[in-house]
Design a protein around this motif. Structure first.
Motif, PDB file in Angstrom:
ATOM      1  N   LEU A   1       0.830  -1.205   0.000  1.00 47.06           N
ATOM      2  CA  LEU A   1       0.000   0.000   0.000  1.00 47.06           C
ATOM      3  C   LEU A   1       0.864   1.255   0.000  1.00 47.06           C
ATOM      4  N   ASN A   2       1.682   1.432  -1.059  1.00 44.45           N
ATOM      5  CA  ASN A   2       2.496   2.637  -1.181  1.00 44.45           C
ATOM      6  C   ASN A   2       1.609   3.819  -1.558  1.00 44.45           C
ATOM      7  N   ALA A   3       2.199   5.002  -1.631  1.00 47.12           N
ATOM      8  CA  ALA A   3       1.410   6.223  -1.820  1.00 47.12           C
ATOM      9  C   ALA A   3       0.608   6.211  -3.114  1.00 47.12           C
ATOM     10  N   SER A   4       1.236   5.822  -4.220  1.00 48.33           N
ATOM     11  CA  SER A   4       0.517   5.851  -5.500  1.00 48.33           C
ATOM     12  C   SER A   4      -0.572   4.788  -5.559  1.00 48.33           C
ATOM     13  N   THR A   5      -0.318   3.625  -4.953  1.00 46.80           N
ATOM     14  CA  THR A   5      -1.337   2.588  -4.919  1.00 46.80           C
ATOM     15  C   THR A   5      -2.523   3.015  -4.061  1.00 46.80           C
ATOM     16  N   PHE A   6      -2.241   3.678  -2.958  1.00 48.95           N
ATOM     17  CA  PHE A   6      -3.327   4.175  -2.121  1.00 48.95           C
ATOM     18  C   PHE A   6      -4.169   5.187  -2.894  1.00 48.95           C
ATOM     19  N   ALA A   7      -3.495   6.065  -3.654  1.00 54.44           N
ATOM     20  CA  ALA A   7      -4.229   7.043  -4.467  1.00 54.44           C
ATOM     21  C   ALA A   7      -5.119   6.340  -5.487  1.00 54.44           C
ATOM     22  N   ALA A   8      -4.603   5.294  -6.126  1.00 50.32           N
ATOM     23  CA  ALA A   8      -5.402   4.546  -7.101  1.00 50.32           C
ATOM     24  C   ALA A   8      -6.609   3.900  -6.432  1.00 50.32           C
ATOM     25  N   ARG A   9      -6.416   3.393  -5.213  1.00 48.83           N
ATOM     26  CA  ARG A   9      -7.531   2.761  -4.500  1.00 48.83           C
ATOM     27  C   ARG A   9      -8.575   3.801  -4.089  1.00 48.83           C
ATOM     28  N   VAL A  10      -8.132   4.983  -3.680  1.00 48.99           N
ATOM     29  CA  VAL A  10      -9.084   6.029  -3.317  1.00 48.99           C
ATOM     30  C   VAL A  10      -9.948   6.381  -4.526  1.00 48.99           C
ATOM     31  N   ALA A  11      -9.316   6.548  -5.692  1.00 46.81           N
ATOM     32  CA  ALA A  11     -10.072   6.845  -6.909  1.00 46.81           C
ATOM     33  C   ALA A  11     -11.041   5.710  -7.226  1.00 46.81           C
ATOM     34  N   ALA A  12     -10.577   4.469  -7.089  1.00 46.19           N
ATOM     35  CA  ALA A  12     -11.438   3.323  -7.385  1.00 46.19           C
ATOM     36  C   ALA A  12     -12.616   3.254  -6.423  1.00 46.19           C
ATOM     37  N   SER A  13     -12.412   3.663  -5.175  1.00 45.00           N
ATOM     38  CA  SER A  13     -13.493   3.581  -4.192  1.00 45.00           C
ATOM     39  C   SER A  13     -14.649   4.504  -4.531  1.00 45.00           C
ATOM     40  N   THR A  14     -14.395   5.517  -5.359  1.00 48.29           N
ATOM     41  CA  THR A  14     -15.470   6.415  -5.784  1.00 48.29           C
ATOM     42  C   THR A  14     -16.186   5.909  -7.028  1.00 48.29           C
ATOM     43  N   GLY A  15     -15.680   4.842  -7.634  1.00 49.57           N
ATOM     44  CA  GLY A  15     -16.252   4.322  -8.861  1.00 49.57           C
ATOM     45  C   GLY A  15     -15.663   4.931 -10.115  1.00 49.57           C
ATOM     46  N   ALA A  16     -14.519   5.583 -10.002  1.00 50.18           N
ATOM     47  CA  ALA A  16     -13.891   6.219 -11.159  1.00 50.18           C
ATOM     48  C   ALA A  16     -13.510   5.183 -12.215  1.00 50.18           C
ATOM     49  N   PRO A  17     -13.428   5.590 -13.485  1.00 49.62           N
ATOM     50  CA  PRO A  17     -12.960   4.661 -14.527  1.00 49.62           C
ATOM     51  C   PRO A  17     -11.570   4.120 -14.199  1.00 49.62           C
ATOM     52  N   VAL A  18     -11.269   2.950 -14.717  1.00 53.51           N
ATOM     53  CA  VAL A  18      -9.976   2.334 -14.437  1.00 53.51           C
ATOM     54  C   VAL A  18      -8.834   3.244 -14.887  1.00 53.51           C
ATOM     55  N   ALA A  19      -8.957   3.859 -16.062  1.00 60.01           N
ATOM     56  CA  ALA A  19      -7.895   4.751 -16.529  1.00 60.01           C
ATOM     57  C   ALA A  19      -7.703   5.921 -15.580  1.00 60.01           C
ATOM     58  N   ALA A  20      -8.781   6.395 -14.949  1.00 60.77           N
ATOM     59  CA  ALA A  20      -8.661   7.479 -13.975  1.00 60.77           C
ATOM     60  C   ALA A  20      -7.933   7.004 -12.729  1.00 60.77           C
ATOM     61  N   CYS A  21      -8.147   5.750 -12.338  1.00 59.91           N
ATOM     62  CA  CYS A  21      -7.415   5.183 -11.202  1.00 59.91           C
ATOM     63  C   CYS A  21      -5.925   5.111 -11.516  1.00 59.91           C
ATOM     64  N   LEU A  22      -5.593   4.701 -12.744  1.00 61.10           N
ATOM     65  CA  LEU A  22      -4.186   4.668 -13.156  1.00 61.10           C
ATOM     66  C   LEU A  22      -3.604   6.071 -13.190  1.00 61.10           C
ATOM     67  N   LEU A  23      -4.386   7.031 -13.627  1.00 58.72           N
ATOM     68  CA  LEU A  23      -3.914   8.413 -13.663  1.00 58.72           C
ATOM     69  C   LEU A  23      -3.665   8.927 -12.248  1.00 58.72           C
ATOM     70  N   ALA A  24      -4.531   8.577 -11.300  1.00 57.91           N
ATOM     71  CA  ALA A  24      -4.317   8.971  -9.910  1.00 57.91           C
ATOM     72  C   ALA A  24      -3.001   8.401  -9.388  1.00 57.91           C
ATOM     73  N   GLY A  25      -2.720   7.145  -9.745  1.00 58.28           N
ATOM     74  CA  GLY A  25      -1.451   6.551  -9.346  1.00 58.28           C
ATOM     75  C   GLY A  25      -0.273   7.247  -9.992  1.00 58.28           C
ATOM     76  N   LEU A  26      -0.403   7.574 -11.282  1.00 58.55           N
ATOM     77  CA  LEU A  26       0.683   8.223 -12.007  1.00 58.55           C
ATOM     78  C   LEU A  26       0.979   9.609 -11.439  1.00 58.55           C
ATOM     79  N   VAL A  27      -0.062  10.362 -11.133  1.00 60.35           N
ATOM     80  CA  VAL A  27       0.109  11.696 -10.556  1.00 60.35           C
ATOM     81  C   VAL A  27       0.894  11.603  -9.248  1.00 60.35           C
ATOM     82  N   THR A  28       0.520  10.649  -8.406  1.00 56.19           N
ATOM     83  CA  THR A  28       1.187  10.496  -7.115  1.00 56.19           C
ATOM     84  C   THR A  28       2.619  10.004  -7.285  1.00 56.19           C
ATOM     85  N   LEU A  29       2.826   9.131  -8.250  1.00 64.43           N
ATOM     86  CA  LEU A  29       4.175   8.604  -8.511  1.00 64.43           C
ATOM     87  C   LEU A  29       5.136   9.703  -8.940  1.00 64.43           C
TER      88      LEU A  29
END
Length: 381
Positions: free
Chosen positions: A213-241
């Motif tokens: 559960l590193n920072a970018s993975t946590f960000a991706a999970r937060v986005a996913a918990s809202t129901g965001a598209p998968v690509a948006a979850c990846l983008l959340a991870g990329l932004v944090t990375l």
């Protein structure tokens, strides 16, 4: 090396009865081995006992537990994807360093995604080497995120299908040539690297695929918990990375070694430490005895003199050992890759883990919404 305690020392530190100590061992919370001097007796791993004692001392108040979970503390989210056990990174029960010796990123995705069929990250769009890199990665994922379907209510197989297409686009943005072959081979061709270099790229990608559960993975999970598209979850991870304390550490390690070559390793290390700057590429709180990902990757890389002198100077000054960011810097110099190759490899490899965690979060059907502990002014109302 790990410190090991006798039974009496372990009981004294934990202040528990012997049966409680044995229960911790049986549940895997404390490592145990035979005493080398007397095999009839046992020894207990000191790091595990210290962690347990710290948790007991903090108490079990909800506030104490929540605050301790934010930074390197108590586990905050249940996952079956990966973990770190006694200094080893584990992907669904398999040692990641061992896996990296032979499997591809696609096979790693099959494992972490628990896929029934093979996974491919093909791309029909040719990459433009002059436009590849971080900016292209953000642009491609942002476009897909804006066009993507919400993830809630959809079957995992459909979400993984979305992810495979998004990761293929990400790979093209990061320099992989078009095609349906293994992504490490296409990336190597994009960087004009031969077979031996492609094998190193493959191993790096596998080692980077997930890290609990590193920072970018946590960000991706937060986005996913809202129901965001998968690509948006990846983008959340990329932004944090993209931050220098996460995926930017490999490039910072390259800057550090350049300082060491210009000034001398001891002087460069002293200057970084003197300005209270953490040394990029060295040490990791989850790996006090050394990062096994770095060891696995460096085993096949001829470390040049500049990096070797830096490694020795840091060890002498701080006692810390190279981590995966140092290994990525060594790989970049060894293969003469673009200076941002550590970030590109990190983003592409970790996209597999972001996807696995995003889908796991979606299927859990829970929103991640922690509370804040307010310490501002208090109204008189």
């Amino acid at each position: 090396m790990s410190e090991w305690l006798t039974r009496e020392e372990a009981l004294g530190r934990l202040k528990v009865r012997p049966q409680t100590l044995y229960a911790y061992v049986s549940r895997g919370r404390i490592g145990m081995r035979p005493d080398q001097a007397d095999p009839r007796r046992s020894q207990y791993r000191a790091d595990d006992i210290t962690a347990l004692a710290t948790r007991r001392a903090r108490g079990r108040s909800p506030q104490a537990i929540a605050e301790s979970a934010i930074a390197w503390g108590e586990p905050a989210i249940a996952t079956s994807i990966s973990t770190i056990v006694h200094g080893r990174l584990v992907y669904r029960g398999e040692d990641a360093a061992t896996l990296s010796a032979a499997i591809t990123l696609e096979q790693t995705a099959s494992l972490l995604w628990a896929a029934d069929a093979g996974v491919s990250f093909g791309s029909k769009e040719p990459s433009d080497g002059s436009k590849s890199g971080r900016a292209a990665a953000f642009t491609n994922l942002a476009r897909l995120a804006a066009e993507g379907r919400p993830s809630l209510g959809r079957l995992p197989a459909m979400l993984y299908q979305d992810a495979a297409g998004a990761i293929g686009a990400l790979a093209a943005a990061l320099g992989a040539v078009a095609g349906s072959g293994a992504v490490h081979e296409r990336l190597a061709r994009g960087w004009s690297v031969g077979g031996a270099g492609a094998a190193l790229i493959r191993r790096a990608l596998v080692l980077l695929a997930d890290h609990e559960l590193n920072a970018s993975t946590f960000a991706a999970r937060v986005a996913a918990s809202t129901g965001a598209p998968v690509a948006a979850c990846l983008l959340a991870g990329l932004v944090t990375l993209s931050g220098p304390r996460h995926g930017g550490a490999g490039e910072a390690a390259l800057n550090l070694v350049e300082d060491a070559e210009r000034l001398g390793a001891d002087v460069a290390v002293g200057r970084w430490l003197g300005h209270d700057r953490p040394l990029p590429g060295f040490g990791h709180q989850l790996y006090p005895e050394g990062d096994p990902r770095a060891d696995a990757l460096l085993a096949d890389i001829e470390v040049d003199g500049g990096l070797a002198h830096l490694r020795d100077a840091v060890l002498a000054a701080t006692g810390t050992r190279p981590n995966i960011d140092f290994a990525l810097a060594a790989l970049t110099r060894n293969l003469r890759l673009p200076s941002d190759a550590p970030f590109r490899l990190f983003a592409l490899g970790r996209s597999i883990g972001w996807t696995a965690h995003a889908v796991e979060q979606v299927t859990s059907n829970g929103l991640i919404r922690p509370r804040a502990r307010y310490d501002g002014p208090v109204s008189r109302l």
